[in-house]
Design an enzyme around this catalytic site. Structure first.
Site, PDB file in Angstrom:
ATOM      1  N   SER A  86       4.463  32.431  39.539  1.00 11.07           N
ATOM      2  CA  SER A  86       3.265  33.038  38.954  1.00 11.07           C
ATOM      3  C   SER A  86       2.694  34.007  39.979  1.00 11.07           C
ATOM      4  O   SER A  86       2.989  33.892  41.174  1.00 11.07           O
ATOM      5  CB  SER A  86       2.245  31.927  38.668  1.00 11.07           C
ATOM      6  OG  SER A  86       0.967  32.471  38.462  1.00 11.07           O
ATOM      7  N   TYR A 140      -2.736  23.775  40.542  1.00  9.79           N
ATOM      8  CA  TYR A 140      -1.735  24.596  39.833  1.00  9.79           C
ATOM      9  C   TYR A 140      -1.214  25.702  40.747  1.00  9.79           C
ATOM     10  O   TYR A 140      -0.007  25.905  40.873  1.00  9.79           O
ATOM     11  CB  TYR A 140      -2.345  25.198  38.567  1.00  9.79           C
ATOM     12  CG  TYR A 140      -1.410  26.168  37.884  1.00  9.79           C
ATOM     13  CD1 TYR A 140      -0.303  25.713  37.177  1.00  9.79           C
ATOM     14  CD2 TYR A 140      -1.622  27.554  37.974  1.00  9.79           C
ATOM     15  CE1 TYR A 140       0.573  26.602  36.577  1.00  9.79           C
ATOM     16  CE2 TYR A 140      -0.750  28.440  37.369  1.00  9.79           C
ATOM     17  CZ  TYR A 140       0.339  27.961  36.669  1.00  9.79           C
ATOM     18  OH  TYR A 140       1.211  28.845  36.078  1.00  9.79           O
TER      19      TYR A 140
HETATM   20  N1  LIG Z   1       0.718  31.815  30.568  1.00  7.49           N
HETATM   21  C1  LIG Z   1       0.449  32.251  31.792  1.00  7.49           C
HETATM   22  O1  LIG Z   1      -0.576  32.901  32.037  1.00  7.49           O
HETATM   23  C2  LIG Z   1       1.436  32.004  32.915  1.00  7.49           C
HETATM   24  C3  LIG Z   1       1.354  32.821  34.047  1.00  7.49           C
HETATM   25  C4  LIG Z   1       2.238  32.595  35.088  1.00  7.49           C
HETATM   26  C5  LIG Z   1       3.176  31.588  34.998  1.00  7.49           C
HETATM   27  N2  LIG Z   1       3.229  30.815  33.878  1.00  7.49           N
HETATM   28  C6  LIG Z   1       4.236  29.726  33.834  1.00  7.49           C
HETATM   29  O2  LIG Z   1       5.097  29.965  32.747  1.00  7.49           O
HETATM   30  C7  LIG Z   1       5.646  28.711  32.320  1.00  7.49           C
HETATM   31  C8  LIG Z   1       5.548  28.631  30.812  1.00  7.49           C
HETATM   32  O3  LIG Z   1       4.189  28.598  30.451  1.00  7.49           O
HETATM   33  P1  LIG Z   1       3.665  29.272  29.116  1.00  7.49           P
HETATM   34  O4  LIG Z   1       2.648  30.240  29.495  1.00  7.49           O
HETATM   35  O5  LIG Z   1       4.783  29.709  28.267  1.00  7.49           O
HETATM   36  O6  LIG Z   1       2.893  28.019  28.477  1.00  7.49           O
HETATM   37  P2  LIG Z   1       3.146  27.183  27.146  1.00  7.49           P
HETATM   38  O7  LIG Z   1       3.238  28.073  25.980  1.00  7.49           O
HETATM   39  O8  LIG Z   1       2.105  26.129  27.176  1.00  7.49           O
HETATM   40  O9  LIG Z   1       4.587  26.520  27.364  1.00  7.49           O
HETATM   41  C9  LIG Z   1       4.780  25.449  28.237  1.00  7.49           C
HETATM   42  C10 LIG Z   1       6.127  24.821  27.949  1.00  7.49           C
HETATM   43  O10 LIG Z   1       6.314  23.740  28.888  1.00  7.49           O
HETATM   44  C11 LIG Z   1       6.649  22.569  28.159  1.00  7.49           C
HETATM   45  N3  LIG Z   1       6.108  21.365  28.802  1.00  7.49           N
HETATM   46  C12 LIG Z   1       4.813  21.141  29.136  1.00  7.49           C
HETATM   47  N4  LIG Z   1       4.688  19.907  29.645  1.00  7.49           N
HETATM   48  C13 LIG Z   1       5.930  19.335  29.616  1.00  7.49           C
HETATM   49  C14 LIG Z   1       6.439  18.075  29.998  1.00  7.49           C
HETATM   50  N5  LIG Z   1       5.647  17.129  30.520  1.00  7.49           N
HETATM   51  N6  LIG Z   1       7.766  17.836  29.835  1.00  7.49           N
HETATM   52  C15 LIG Z   1       8.574  18.784  29.299  1.00  7.49           C
HETATM   53  N7  LIG Z   1       8.148  20.005  28.930  1.00  7.49           N
HETATM   54  C16 LIG Z   1       6.829  20.269  29.077  1.00  7.49           C
HETATM   55  C17 LIG Z   1       5.990  22.744  26.799  1.00  7.49           C
HETATM   56  O11 LIG Z   1       6.698  21.980  25.828  1.00  7.49           O
HETATM   57  P3  LIG Z   1       6.164  20.612  25.176  1.00  7.49           P
HETATM   58  O12 LIG Z   1       4.691  20.675  25.136  1.00  7.49           O
HETATM   59  O13 LIG Z   1       6.833  20.606  23.852  1.00  7.49           O
HETATM   60  O14 LIG Z   1       6.682  19.521  26.065  1.00  7.49           O
HETATM   61  C18 LIG Z   1       6.209  24.228  26.558  1.00  7.49           C
HETATM   62  O15 LIG Z   1       7.460  24.456  26.008  1.00  7.49           O
HETATM   63  C19 LIG Z   1       4.896  27.631  33.072  1.00  7.49           C
HETATM   64  O16 LIG Z   1       5.670  27.179  34.159  1.00  7.49           O
HETATM   65  C20 LIG Z   1       3.662  28.342  33.575  1.00  7.49           C
HETATM   66  O17 LIG Z   1       3.171  27.766  34.753  1.00  7.49           O
HETATM   67  C21 LIG Z   1       2.389  31.006  32.836  1.00  7.49           C
END
Ligand SMILES: NC(=O)c1ccc[n+]([C@@H]2O[C@H](COP(=O)([O-])OP(=O)(O)OC[C@H]3O[C@@H](n4cnc5c(N)ncnc54)[C@H](OP(=O)(O)O)[C@@H]3O)[C@@H](O)[C@H]2O)c1
Length: 361
Positions: free
Chosen positions: A145, A158
């Site tokens: 990130s 985080y």
């Molecule tokens: N959105 C942002 O602003 C942002 C910025 C920088 C980095 N990121 C990173 O990008 C990645 C994806 O995030 P996103 O933004 O796409 O969020 P998201 O839409 O909430 O997706 C998160 C994913 O992680 C899975 N997950 C969560 N808890 C889990 C668990 N305990 N076991 C297995 N799977 C789990 C969820 O699936 P289930 O709930 O079905 O388990 C979902 O598929 C993350 O690592 C996040 O830190 C996000």
């Protein structure tokens, strides 16, 4: 479409957001998929859509809570048991948590987050990287990130987990430089997924500048396929954040991020009510005065009428003046309260004051 046959990509966090978009790109390019998340019903639906629309044909769903102890080992065992070779690993699954670390956030959620964002990602990498090195081929993408390189008050744990992911990935890049295995860190800025809702940060100022997950996934996917060490999606603006992160003092960065992580100011409902009441009273006064003047005017002679015209004008002016004073006072009161509230929140003193009161009681 650039169809790859016989290769398999495993994507954690494929059920939503960035992970889902990356899985879609892999499916479009004909990769067989292993999709991992807790929402297996979503993964099943996704599997049908991918098979129906793209060249991918073998899709394996693994329902797993990766925040559990040795969850990654269990995923690896299931993949091995099915005789699947993983050529591409995307460690996407991750969560955030919003709040003051000292007083607000829940340790159990933090522990689960560290488990998911750090331990599961590290163990997945360890297990699948070993097999890739034996074959001397493979690609890994780790979701870091922009917070990996800046402190982030109100999302401290985080940001710490993402700093780990970035540092870990950059170290491995050096270890792998003489092999055909590549590892890439993806560093998105705030992105429009369910992430902020789940983290309890849906009303923060940073959510006013969310970027498109499709764009983030595309940039990440291209960097993964090209074996680049890192990618910051979103063009010059986000790359300039990176430069800032390397040159600005940590304290200044922490202040900047603290401001972005604050709650958006909410209109003060009580003050709004007062303003509406002031307008109501003013309007009522104007109507009553107008009727009274109208009746008197109708019954008056020419000289009196002239006097009434003058009085009506001054009465109108007085009402308007009085009304603007009331509105000014209301607006001033609102502005003062808002400024004080912002000041307190920005200093984090609201909590400190509460705590002091509790300790004193
Ligand atoms: N959105 C942002 O602003 C942002 C910025 C920088 C980095 N990121 C990173 O990008 C990645 C994806 O995030 P996103 O933004 O796409 O969020 P998201 O839409 O909430 O997706 C998160 C994913 O992680 C899975 N997950 C969560 N808890 C889990 C668990 N305990 N076991 C297995 N799977 C789990 C969820 O699936 P289930 O709930 O079905 O388990 C979902 O598929 C993350 O690592 C996040 O830190 C996000």
């Amino acid at each position: 479409m650039n169809t790859v046959t016989g290769k398999t990509a495993l994507v954690t966090g494929a059920s939503s957001g960035i992970g889902q978009e990356i899985a879609k790109l892999l499916a479009k390019d004909g990769y067989n998929l292993v999709l991992v998340a807790r929402s297996d019903d979503t993964l099943e639906r996704l599997s049908e859509v991918f098979k129906g629309n793209y060249d991918t044909q073998q899709i394996t769903i693994i329902k797993k809570d990766l925040s559990e102890e040795d969850a990654a080992q269990d995923v690896y065992n299931q993949v091995k048991a099915k005789g699947i070779t993983v050529n591409v690993l995307v460690n996407d699954a991750g969560v955030g948590l919003y709040g003051l670390f000292g007083t607000d956030t829940d340790w159990e959620r933090e522990k689960a987050m560290i488990h998911l964002n750090v331990l599961a990602l590290t163990q997945m990498t360890k297990l699948f990287l070993y097999d890739m090195l034996i074959r001397n081929e493979g690609k890994i993408l780790n979701l870091a990130s922009l917070l990996s390189i800046t402190p982030s008050p109100l999302m401290a744990v985080y940001a710490g987990t993402k700093a780990y992911v970035y540092n870990f990935t950059q170290s491995l890049i050096n270890e792998l430089k003489d092999t055909n295995v590549t590892i890439t860190a993806l560093l998105p800025n705030a992105t429009d997924t369910d992430f902020f809702n789940k983290a309890g940060a849906q009303n923060t100022k940073i959510t006013d500048e969310l970027q498109d997950p499709v764009m983030v996934a595309k940039d990440g996917y291209e960097a993964l396929m090209a074996g680049k060490p890192k990618v910051i999606p979103g063009g010059l603006k986000n790359k300039s954040y990176e430069v800032l992160a390397y040159v600005a003092p940590q304290e200044a960065l922490a202040s900047l991020m603290h401001d972005k992580m604050l709650q958006k100011p909410e209109p003060d409902a009580e003050q709004e009510k007062k303003t509406t009441l002031a307008w109501g009273i003013g309007f009522g006064l104007a109507v009553v005065t107008g009727i009274a003047i109208g009746i008197a005017y109708k019954n008056a002679n020419a000289l009196d009428r002239a006097r009434y015209r003058y009085k009506a004008k001054s009465a109108g002016n007085s009402i308007s003046d009085a009304l603007s004073s009331v509105v000014d006072a209301v607006v001033d009161a609102y502005q003062n309260t808002k400024t004080k509230a912002e000041h307190l929140v920005s200093k984090g003193e609201d909590k400190a004051v509460d705590l002091e009161a509790e300790v004193a009681a």
